[in-house]
Write a protein that holds these residues in place. Structure first.
Motif, short mmCIF file in Angstrom:
data_model
loop_
_atom_site.label_atom_id
_atom_site.label_comp_id
_atom_site.label_asym_id
_atom_site.label_seq_id
_atom_site.Cartn_x
_atom_site.Cartn_y
_atom_site.Cartn_z
N ALA A 200 0.83 -1.21 0.00
CA ALA A 200 0.00 0.00 0.00
C ALA A 200 0.87 1.26 0.00
O ALA A 200 0.59 2.23 -0.72
N PRO A 206 -3.43 -3.06 -5.55
CA PRO A 206 -3.79 -4.13 -4.60
C PRO A 206 -4.17 -5.42 -5.31
O PRO A 206 -4.81 -5.40 -6.36
N GLU A 211 -5.13 -6.04 1.02
CA GLU A 211 -4.41 -4.90 0.44
C GLU A 211 -5.37 -3.78 0.05
O GLU A 211 -5.06 -2.60 0.23
N ALA A 215 -5.04 -0.22 1.84
CA ALA A 215 -4.68 0.89 0.95
C ALA A 215 -5.70 2.02 1.01
O ALA A 215 -5.35 3.20 0.89
N ARG A 216 -6.97 1.67 1.22
CA ARG A 216 -8.03 2.68 1.23
C ARG A 216 -8.43 3.11 2.65
O ARG A 216 -9.37 3.86 2.83
#
Length: 274
Positions: A200, A206, A211, A215-216
């Motif tokens: 990330a 991802p 992931e 990542a978000r």
């Protein structure tokens, strides 16, 4: 470890002194293998003359590293060779081995050495197509860097994973380590969480649900690690529960977030083949 820890050659060294920046730009990079070094591999004076003529020759520095008597001299030669050919993994490992021998208290250097050795082992098993597509840290490298497994554990697990794959019984690398009791479920959960965080942070696309969620910012590393730990423990007892359902049950995410993550994952998987 920072590479800015050069062990400079002394005036009594058999190799040439460091070059100034304006001199380096005029030097010629030798092809590998270097024909001159192949002819004079054991001739210290010929190798030194070859470098003094203005050649940037990784092979010459590597050959010199085998001829000079002092550890600090070998380290300097290997550092110069690695600077000329930074993609040579074997030279990098040799340099790190010598550096750690001279600086045994440098934990960062020791960690880099473990990681480099783990990558060398993994390269023998990783399919060629993925070597260029994915530069992220494999879980085996991460676990080795965390000192969760040894080099021998890593190679054993990779060999067994490959053997099981050929028998039509594929198994994830981390799960194999847990089943063989080489690592605890907690260590694998920690390693998998770190892998997701590294990807990330690097901006990589991802690939897995964990992931996407990391990542978000939909889950925290602690939430992900707890869910992964429960999933691993369930798996070792013969049960399976998807990670998304565990996160839902923990209250870490809601159904809308999970559905959106699955849709995005599917979209990225489809566009990867366009």
């Amino acid at each position: 470890m920072n590479q800015a820890h050069p062990v400079l050659l002394r005036s009594d060294s058999c190799t040439q002194p460091p070059m100034h920046d304006h001199e380096v730009t005029t030097r010629r990079v030798c092809s590998r293998p270097c024909p001159c070094v192949q002819r004079h591999r054991y001739d210290l004076l010929k190798l030194r003359d070859h470098l003094a003529e203005g050649h940037q020759c990784a092979d010459a520095w590597i050959a010199l590293a085998h001829l000079v008597p002092e550890l600090w001299q070998r380290l300097d030669c290997l550092e110069r060779a690695s600077a000329i050919d930074p993609d040579d993994q074997h030279v990098r490992i040799a340099y790190l081995e010598h550096y750690v021998a001279l600086h045994p208290d440098d934990a960062q250097a020791a960690g880099e050495l473990r990681e480099a050795k783990a990558r060398r082992v993994l390269e023998r098993y990783k399919p060629r197509i993925f070597r260029h597509q994915d530069a992220s840290q494999p879980i085996g490298v991460i676990l080795r860097a965390l000192c969760a497994i040894s080099d021998a554990d890593l190679e054993m697990a990779l060999e067994e994973q490959e053997r099981l794959r050929r028998l039509g019984r594929p198994i994830l690398f981390g799960n194999l380590l847990v089943v063989r009791r080489k690592i605890a479920p907690e260590a694998l959960a920690r390693g998998l969480t770190l892998q997701s965080r590294i990807r990330a942070a690097s901006g990589a696309t991802p690939r897995t649900l964990s992931e996407y969620l990391i990542a978000r910012g939909h889950v925290t590393p602690d939430q992900l690690e707890r869910a992964l730990l429960e999933q691993i423990r369930l798996h070792t007892s013969g049960k399976h529960e998807p990670l998304g359902e565990i996160l839902l049950r923990h209250g870490a995410i809601d159904a809308t977030v999970l559905q959106h993550a699955f849709q995005q994952q599917m979209h990225d998987a489809m566009t990867a083949f366009v």
